[in-house]
Motif scaffolding. Structure first.
Motif, PDB file in Angstrom:
ATOM      1  N   LEU A  39      22.701  62.408  51.932  1.00 36.03           N
ATOM      2  CA  LEU A  39      21.504  61.587  51.805  1.00 36.03           C
ATOM      3  C   LEU A  39      21.081  61.082  53.179  1.00 36.03           C
ATOM      4  O   LEU A  39      21.932  60.648  53.963  1.00 36.03           O
ATOM      5  N   PRO A  40      19.795  61.124  53.469  1.00 40.93           N
ATOM      6  CA  PRO A  40      19.339  60.815  54.820  1.00 40.93           C
ATOM      7  C   PRO A  40      19.746  59.411  55.278  1.00 40.93           C
ATOM      8  O   PRO A  40      19.456  58.435  54.587  1.00 40.93           O
ATOM      9  N   TYR A  41      20.401  59.351  56.392  1.00 40.27           N
ATOM     10  CA  TYR A  41      20.762  58.110  57.097  1.00 40.27           C
ATOM     11  C   TYR A  41      21.686  57.177  56.323  1.00 40.27           C
ATOM     12  O   TYR A  41      21.934  56.056  56.751  1.00 40.27           O
ATOM     13  N   ALA A  42      22.194  57.655  55.169  1.00 44.61           N
ATOM     14  CA  ALA A  42      23.069  56.789  54.373  1.00 44.61           C
ATOM     15  C   ALA A  42      24.383  56.540  55.122  1.00 44.61           C
ATOM     16  O   ALA A  42      24.855  55.398  55.213  1.00 44.61           O
ATOM     17  N   TYR A  43      24.958  57.589  55.670  1.00 42.00           N
ATOM     18  CA  TYR A  43      26.230  57.450  56.384  1.00 42.00           C
ATOM     19  C   TYR A  43      26.045  56.566  57.626  1.00 42.00           C
ATOM     20  O   TYR A  43      26.850  55.675  57.889  1.00 42.00           O
ATOM     21  N   GLU A  44      24.944  56.793  58.321  1.00 44.09           N
ATOM     22  CA  GLU A  44      24.682  55.984  59.532  1.00 44.09           C
ATOM     23  C   GLU A  44      24.504  54.513  59.150  1.00 44.09           C
ATOM     24  O   GLU A  44      25.006  53.623  59.835  1.00 44.09           O
ATOM     25  N   GLY A  45      23.788  54.290  58.049  1.00 45.56           N
ATOM     26  CA  GLY A  45      23.562  52.913  57.603  1.00 45.56           C
ATOM     27  C   GLY A  45      24.867  52.226  57.234  1.00 45.56           C
ATOM     28  O   GLY A  45      25.104  51.070  57.586  1.00 45.56           O
ATOM     29  N   LEU A  46      25.729  52.969  56.541  1.00 46.20           N
ATOM     30  CA  LEU A  46      27.025  52.396  56.139  1.00 46.20           C
ATOM     31  C   LEU A  46      27.865  52.082  57.381  1.00 46.20           C
ATOM     32  O   LEU A  46      28.458  51.004  57.490  1.00 46.20           O
ATOM     33  N   LYS A  47      27.872  53.018  58.307  1.00 44.75           N
ATOM     34  CA  LYS A  47      28.681  52.801  59.515  1.00 44.75           C
ATOM     35  C   LYS A  47      28.174  51.592  60.304  1.00 44.75           C
ATOM     36  O   LYS A  47      28.948  50.793  60.806  1.00 44.75           O
ATOM     37  N   ARG A  48      26.836  51.495  60.413  1.00 44.23           N
ATOM     38  CA  ARG A  48      26.288  50.383  61.192  1.00 44.23           C
ATOM     39  C   ARG A  48      26.683  49.049  60.567  1.00 44.23           C
ATOM     40  O   ARG A  48      27.036  48.097  61.259  1.00 44.23           O
ATOM     41  N   ALA A  49      26.630  49.011  59.242  1.00 39.54           N
ATOM     42  CA  ALA A  49      27.026  47.767  58.558  1.00 39.54           C
ATOM     43  C   ALA A  49      28.508  47.478  58.812  1.00 39.54           C
ATOM     44  O   ALA A  49      28.895  46.330  59.054  1.00 39.54           O
ATOM     45  N   MET A  50      29.322  48.532  58.762  1.00 38.01           N
ATOM     46  CA  MET A  50      30.763  48.328  58.951  1.00 38.01           C
ATOM     47  C   MET A  50      31.071  47.908  60.389  1.00 38.01           C
ATOM     48  O   MET A  50      31.923  47.052  60.637  1.00 38.01           O
ATOM     49  N   GLN A  51      30.352  48.504  61.332  1.00 41.24           N
ATOM     50  CA  GLN A  51      30.618  48.166  62.736  1.00 41.24           C
ATOM     51  C   GLN A  51      30.182  46.742  63.057  1.00 41.24           C
ATOM     52  O   GLN A  51      30.881  46.010  63.746  1.00 41.24           O
ATOM     53  N   SER A  52      28.992  46.384  62.562  1.00 42.94           N
ATOM     54  CA  SER A  52      28.488  45.041  62.876  1.00 42.94           C
ATOM     55  C   SER A  52      29.051  43.990  61.931  1.00 42.94           C
ATOM     56  O   SER A  52      28.880  42.800  62.154  1.00 42.94           O
ATOM     57  N   LYS A  53      29.712  44.460  60.862  1.00 37.55           N
ATOM     58  CA  LYS A  53      30.251  43.581  59.812  1.00 37.55           C
ATOM     59  C   LYS A  53      29.146  42.721  59.208  1.00 37.55           C
ATOM     60  O   LYS A  53      29.346  41.569  58.835  1.00 37.55           O
ATOM     61  N   GLN A  54      27.952  43.276  59.207  1.00 43.72           N
ATOM     62  CA  GLN A  54      26.815  42.557  58.631  1.00 43.72           C
ATOM     63  C   GLN A  54      25.959  43.522  57.832  1.00 43.72           C
ATOM     64  O   GLN A  54      25.788  44.677  58.246  1.00 43.72           O
ATOM     65  N   ILE A  55      25.425  43.046  56.725  1.00 40.12           N
ATOM     66  CA  ILE A  55      24.505  43.872  55.947  1.00 40.12           C
ATOM     67  C   ILE A  55      23.104  43.405  56.304  1.00 40.12           C
ATOM     68  O   ILE A  55      22.709  42.286  55.981  1.00 40.12           O
ATOM     69  N   LYS A  56      22.407  44.272  57.004  1.00 46.39           N
ATOM     70  CA  LYS A  56      21.068  43.916  57.467  1.00 46.39           C
ATOM     71  C   LYS A  56      20.076  44.775  56.699  1.00 46.39           C
ATOM     72  O   LYS A  56      20.142  46.001  56.771  1.00 46.39           O
ATOM     73  N   ILE A  57      19.191  44.154  55.971  1.00 43.17           N
ATOM     74  CA  ILE A  57      18.235  44.922  55.164  1.00 43.17           C
ATOM     75  C   ILE A  57      17.038  45.292  56.020  1.00 43.17           C
ATOM     76  O   ILE A  57      16.304  44.429  56.486  1.00 43.17           O
ATOM     77  N   GLU A  58      16.889  46.569  56.239  1.00 39.43           N
ATOM     78  CA  GLU A  58      15.682  47.057  56.898  1.00 39.43           C
ATOM     79  C   GLU A  58      15.432  48.462  56.403  1.00 39.43           C
ATOM     80  O   GLU A  58      16.357  49.171  56.021  1.00 39.43           O
ATOM     81  N   SER A  59      14.164  48.842  56.386  1.00 36.50           N
ATOM     82  CA  SER A  59      13.833  50.177  55.883  1.00 36.50           C
ATOM     83  C   SER A  59      14.312  51.213  56.893  1.00 36.50           C
ATOM     84  O   SER A  59      14.579  50.890  58.061  1.00 36.50           O
ATOM     85  N   ILE A  60      14.392  52.461  56.435  1.00 35.97           N
ATOM     86  CA  ILE A  60      14.823  53.522  57.351  1.00 35.97           C
ATOM     87  C   ILE A  60      13.868  53.588  58.526  1.00 35.97           C
ATOM     88  O   ILE A  60      14.277  53.743  59.675  1.00 35.97           O
ATOM     89  N   GLY A  61      12.587  53.425  58.226  1.00 36.10           N
ATOM     90  CA  GLY A  61      11.578  53.484  59.285  1.00 36.10           C
ATOM     91  C   GLY A  61      11.832  52.426  60.343  1.00 36.10           C
ATOM     92  O   GLY A  61      11.763  52.687  61.547  1.00 36.10           O
ATOM     93  N   GLU A  62      12.183  51.233  59.870  1.00 33.74           N
ATOM     94  CA  GLU A  62      12.456  50.153  60.838  1.00 33.74           C
ATOM     95  C   GLU A  62      13.746  50.415  61.588  1.00 33.74           C
ATOM     96  O   GLU A  62      13.828  50.218  62.803  1.00 33.74           O
ATOM     97  N   ALA A  63      14.756  50.868  60.842  1.00 31.84           N
ATOM     98  CA  ALA A  63      16.058  51.106  61.469  1.00 31.84           C
ATOM     99  C   ALA A  63      15.955  52.145  62.575  1.00 31.84           C
ATOM    100  O   ALA A  63      16.659  52.074  63.585  1.00 31.84           O
ATOM    101  N   LEU A  64      15.056  53.105  62.398  1.00 31.22           N
ATOM    102  CA  LEU A  64      14.917  54.166  63.390  1.00 31.22           C
ATOM    103  C   LEU A  64      13.736  53.907  64.319  1.00 31.22           C
ATOM    104  O   LEU A  64      13.350  54.777  65.088  1.00 31.22           O
ATOM    105  N   SER A  65      13.159  52.715  64.192  1.00 31.11           N
ATOM    106  CA  SER A  65      11.999  52.347  65.015  1.00 31.11           C
ATOM    107  C   SER A  65      10.847  53.326  64.851  1.00 31.11           C
ATOM    108  O   SER A  65      10.126  53.637  65.791  1.00 31.11           O
ATOM    109  N   LEU A  66      10.711  53.868  63.659  1.00 31.92           N
ATOM    110  CA  LEU A  66       9.617  54.815  63.421  1.00 31.92           C
ATOM    111  C   LEU A  66       8.353  54.080  62.980  1.00 31.92           C
ATOM    112  O   LEU A  66       7.258  54.561  63.168  1.00 31.92           O
TER     113      LEU A  66
END
Lengths: 822, 278
Positions: free
Chosen positions: A380-407
């Motif tokens: 699934l697109p960017y799901a793994y990256e999103g999970l990793k980012r949350a795990m690395q930052s230890k924070q769940i940050k809600i943002e759309s894929i577009g925002e997360a990728l600055s698109l």
């Protein structure tokens, strides 16, 4: 070397013997609790859950169907039941920065309580404010303020008008402003009348008009300030009236949530905001936008936008959660993991607020455990990256894929992040695990615990008994008919056949479970209360029947002579090889004709499959080994001067694997020695450069494939299959094959070397070198070697006498040199 | 004085419009009355000739109300602005008429505003107008047109101060004059038998006679009312009653007990809708 004897029936199939374990049906067995045969995985999961350090998340991997998911989930649920339940997560409006909703973390169950309390407050607020602002007293005071302002303006203008009147001027209202005009007898002078006035009077009037115009401008410039003052007085009035109306209501909430500092701060902010917007809340001061919205039918009459701001969005409510949460996200999209901000359509535009924030699986699982299927996650697109980012930052940050990728840079919400706690468990197969380990450096940092689930178990008497209890457990859990003792034994035997190993039992429990359900169905069809071995066999056979149409077609074409295959007689350079077709979960063996041709050449063994790119690398490797074997074993002192070609006849798809290399070698030796091979045999097994026959896969299917062809043509007792000796332990053959062997109608030979195999296939001795290094006369090896030497000599003859090198010519005299200085 | 009340039918209701809040309130009240009496609603917008003269005058000095800036205004500009104002007034009247489901017409006249309204008033049965209009005089004083209508003895003049419903309760002053009889008849016609609260204030020396006469008119109109005797002269009692009951006031004009000064004084103290009947 002694020629091997055919295998006995008991070597072809291992019967399950329960020995002293006494039971009639599975109901007599105590169901097995916990996991069978997974000590390594269990230890890893226990370790991963127990260790409270960063990165010690778990990747549970193993073959599909081993019950990883169920086992891990059940284990986590048992563990989580004793853990503390995390608190509720709520988003509330941020009255200072609306696009950054505030997070409230409340004790378990209090999120819903706050939401209900705020809903009640909003109801009471509107009613209280409405009655306060509708009251006679308030309206009177408000009217007085408005009147004061209007009077003040009117008075200023009237005074100016009166003053002008004394000077013979009238202050007139024009459509866009005001003007002074001379009057006479209460009537405005017309231009003609004005022009008739003496010049002196006219000049005086013009002077007066200019003077009054400036006074008027002075008065008008004061109007905005007066208006501000009036608004400020009205605001103060609103504030006082509203505070009196709402303070008791909010104080009640403050008391209800005593001790929760964040809630107290939030309630302070609510109070300030209500006071600030009291008029809007009761619809007295609609903004132009709201008024337009309602006029056009876009607004919700019962739910004014301004009241939504006091709602509480309970993102995660744990009031009915016992212990820590265990969440399995079966659709781990980026947004399903990290949450999302939804939008609603208003007047064709998409709008949002904190009420439209939706929780992701991480929100629901924080403080507990989250299980995710790794393959789905990676797909699934960017799901793994999103999970990793949350795990690395230890924070769940809600943002759309577009925002997360600055698109995208559209205006949206930035909710306050939620702290991520707890464990993440990924489930997958070993390929995914090893690929991630190899190619993603962050993976190893985030998933430090590998829980490796085994796919098989040693078939020992102890494990066999445990396996029977596991079957009993599955039967009870799914409320199936009990299995009798023989049926359980048949299931265990089939489990070994699934693995192609008579010493192991399969732990692919999903397939065993399917077999139990299907056997239960056939027992039902037969109106039996207990599942018998007949039902189990019916389930197995029916399963094969559903899938073996392709096998049947191949078999049919062999019978009809479309696919050429001899099962009698003997031929030079031709042998029956065996291959396996894997179609999904179903595999079957197919005999194929392999032929070899030799001629004088440069020592090449030509694999026609490879030349036309129909062979895989392992097959090509097997063929190249043949060249090594020939060169090393026969006449090593002379150049290998043959050209041999090998082909899988009537093979139009790809061929891979080296299991046919021994067959190819037999065909090659037959072609070189010009000794025919018995076509009553089929051969499988790979071979090394030393002539040793090595184990291959699919031995059972291959034997059964040739057996079926022979059976169709009539078993004559001569037919059989050569398999590597190392494969004997893998044999779990069909009952009809075992039966035929027992009756001497079919033979299975286990060979260790090529020499053993060629002897069986040709009926001639392979031969061993004597003290002079010579093979015995008329032995296969002698015939081969002699032929190779002949070919080498012929090749030498064709090449003619060797030409002389320049170095062998007589040396030319050296040119004389002149000595100097003597 | 005869005991039989003169009947009066309202067939045309005139409203003088100038787009001021007060005149808009008058238009709304007029629409309501037109609906009640099934009358035609007639809108009148007068292009003030004084303004047009003013713009042609060499001494004209115009000050913008929004910016306080002084600009020379051409007569064409003023004409254009007046047309725009008339257009707004027409649209507003059309909306009100549609909502009240009454027939309507709209006229634009040019001339002296008071004269034009007075002239139009003669062709209509009732004139509704804002008490203050765009007058720049003291807010509490009656406007020039209203005063002119009362002075000229216009049959029925409805004076409206702000946007509010013209509806019961009604307080009617009865002094026995022809005007007061007409006023009471009109009030009963407006109110009808279902009226919630109707108060008749008798004003004059012979209160018993006045009460009898009033009761006859009320009976004729199938209306019950409370009768209160004010005595020979108007005092603050009327103001208090009207304020307390948030009532509309029906006043006879030109009777023996209510002169122009008394009426002006009364109107200065109340802000409710007033129907002055001559």
């Amino acid at each position: 070397m002694a020629a091997p004897k055919p295998l006995t029936p008991d070597q072809l199939y291992r019967k399950c013997d329960f020995g002293k374990l006494v039971f009639e049906t599975t109901h007599d067995l105590e169901p097995l609790e916990g996991l069978l045969g997974q000590p390594r995985a269990v230890a890893a999961v226990e370790f991963g859950i127990g260790i409270e350090r960063d990165g010690y998340n778990i990747f549970a991997f193993g073959p599909p169907g081993t019950g990883k998911h169920t086992a891990v989930q059940q284990y986590l649920e048992r563990k989580a039941a004793g853990d503390e339940t995390p608190g509720d997560l709520c988003y509330v409006n941020n009255f200072e920065e609306q696009h950054r909703p505030k997070l409230l973390q409340l004790p378990t169950g209090r999120g819903g309580e706050l939401r209900r309390a705020m809903e009640r407050l909003v109801d009471e607020l509107t009613t209280g404010l409405q009655s306060a602002l509708d009251s006679e007293e308030y309206q009177t005071q408000r009217q007085v303020l408005e009147e004061q302002f209007n009077e003040r303006q009117a008075k200023a203008l009237a005074e100016l008008g009166d003053e002008a009147g004394k000077q013979g001027l009238a202050l007139l209202r024009t459509p866009a402003g005001m003007a002074f005009a001379p009057v006479q007898d209460d009537e405005i002078l017309s231009p003609e009348e004005f022009s008739k006035l003496p010049e002196e009077d006219r000049e005086q009037l013009e002077k007066d008009i200019d003077s009054f115009k400036e006074k008027l401008q002075k008065v008008l410039r004061q109007f905005p300030r007066w208006q501000r003052e009036a608004r400020e007085r009205l605001r103060k009035l609103n504030l006082e009236v509203s505070r009196f109306a709402i303070q008791p209501l909010i104080d009640e909430l403050r008391e209800q949530f005593t001790g929760l500092d964040d809630v107290q701060i939030y309630l302070d902010a609510v109070e300030d905001d209500v006071l600030e917007n009291a008029g809007r809340l009761v619809g007295q001061d609609k903004s132009p936008a709201q008024a337009l919205m309602q006029a056009l039918g876009g607004g919700e009459e019962t739910d004014q936008p301004s009241l939504r701001r006091y709602r509480v969005n309970v993102l995660v409510d744990h009031h009915d959660t016992e212990g820590a949460p265990v969440v399995y996200e079966d659709n781990p999209t980026y947004q399903n993991l990290v949450g999302r901000v939804e939008h609603i359509s208003q007047m064709g535009a998409l709008v949002t607020d904190f009420n439209l924030i939706k929780a992701g699986a991480l929100h629901r699982a924080t403080g507990g455990y989250l299980l995710v299927d790794a393959l789905k996650l990676l797909g699934l697109p960017y799901a793994y990256e999103g999970l990793k980012r949350a795990m690395q930052s230890k924070q769940i940050k809600i943002e759309s894929i577009g925002e997360a990728l600055s698109l995208t840079s559209t205006y949206s919400l930035e909710p306050e992040p939620v702290d991520l706690e707890g464990k993440i468990v990924l489930l997958g197969d070993s390929t995914v695990y090893y690929l991630l380990s190899a190619y993603d450096p962050e993976f190893s940092e985030l998933f430090k615990v590998a829980a490796d689930f085994a796919g098989q178990l040693e078939w020992s008497p102890e494990n066999q008994a445990l396996y029977a209890r596991l079957i009993a457990k599955l039967v009870r859990e799914d409320e199936l008919r009990p299995l009798d003792r023989e049926a359980v034994a048949r299931v265990i035997e089939h489990s070994a056949r699934m693995l192609e190993d008579s010493e192991k039992i399969s732990l692919l429990m999903s397939r065993i479970f399917d077999l139990l359900r299907e056997a239960d169905y056939w027992a039902g069809q037969a109106e039996r209360d207990v599942v018998t071995t007949e039902d189990v066999q019916k389930a197995i056979d029916a399963g094969i029947f559903r899938l073996d149409r392709y096998r049947e077609r191949i078999q049919e074409e062999i019978d009809r002579g479309t696919l050429l295959l001899d099962t009698s007689g003997a031929k030079v350079g031709q042998v029956n090889g065996l291959s396996v077709y894997q179609l999904g979960d179903f595999a079957f063996g197919r005999p194929s004709r392999i032929t070899a041709r030799v001629r004088l050449g440069k020592g090449e063994v030509l694999d026609i499959e490879r030349e036309v790119e129909l062979s895989g690398p392992i097959h090509s490797k097997g063929v190249l080994i043949l060249g090594g074997f020939l060169g090393a074993r026969y006449a090593p002192e002379v150049p290998l001067s043959l050209s041999a070609s090998l082909v899988f006849e009537q093979s139009y798809g790809g061929v891979d694997g080296d299991s046919a290399s021994s067959a190819e070698l037999y065909a090659l030796l037959s072609a070189i020695a010009e000794v025919p091979i018995k076509q009553t045999f089929a051969v499988t097994g790979s071979v090394n450069q030393r002539g040793e026959v090595q184990a291959i896969g699919g031995a059972n299917e291959k034997i059964e494939g040739f057996f079926d062809v022979c059976t169709a043509r009539g078993l004559d007792g001569e037919q059989g299959v050569l398999i590597p000796a190392a494969n004997v332990k893998h044999l779990m053959l069909r009952e009809d094959v075992v039966e035929a062997v027992a009756q001497g109608k079919f033979n299975i030979y286990a060979v260790e070397t090529v020499d053993q195999g060629i002897e069986i296939l040709t009926g001639k001795s392979a031969g061993e070198r004597d003290g002079d290094g010579e093979y015995p006369e008329d032995s296969i090896n002698r015939l081969v070697e002699d032929r190779l030497i002949d070919l080498a000599e012929t090749a030498q003859e064709f090449s003619g006498p060797p030409e002389k090198d320049e170095e062998e010519e007589e040396p030319k005299p050296k040119p004389e040199t002149k000595k100097e200085g003597s | 004085m005869t005991a039989t009340p003169a009947t009066r039918t309202i067939r045309r209701v005139l409203v003088a419009l100038d787009t001021s809040p007060s005149s808009m309130a008058a238009a709304r009240a007029a629409a309501r009355l037109a609906s009640r009496f099934e009358a035609e609603l007639v809108g009148l917008f007068v292009e003030d000739l004084d303004l047009l003269h003013l713009t042609n005058s060499p001494m004209a000095r115009h000050v913008d109300l929004l910016t306080a800036s002084s600009e020379t205004v051409e007569s064409l500009d003023v004409e254009r602005q007046l047309r725009a104002q008339a257009g707004r007034a027409r649209r507003a009247l059309a909306q009100l008429a549609d909502r009240s489901e009454v027939a309507w017409s709209f006229q634009v006249a040019r001339g002296n505003v008071a004269a034009e309204v007075l002239a139009a008033a003669t062709e209509n049965d009732l004139v509704s107008l804002g008490r203050f209009g765009l007058s720049l005089r003291h807010r509490r004083r009656l406007g020039k047109i209203a005063r002119a209508l009362l002075a000229e003895g216009n049959r029925c003049t409805l004076l409206i101060e702000r946007m509010e419903e013209v509806r019961p309760p009604v307080v009617a002053v009865f002094d026995g004059s022809e005007a007061s009889r007409s006023a009471l008849v009109l009030a009963t016609e407006f109110a009808g038998p279902k009226l919630g609260a109707f108060l008749v204030l008798t004003l004059g020396e012979n209160s018993d006679q006045l009460r009898r006469e009033a009761a006859e008119i009320l009976e004729e109109g199938d209306v019950t009312a409370e009768l209160i005797d004010l005595g020979p002269a108007l005092d603050s009692k009327v103001v208090n009653l009207v304020r307390r009951r948030r009532a509309g006031l029906v006043l006879p004009v030109g009777g023996p007990a209510l002169g122009e000064e008394e009426i002006q004084g009364l109107l200065n103290q109340i802000d409710c809708p007033v129907l002055a009947v001559s």
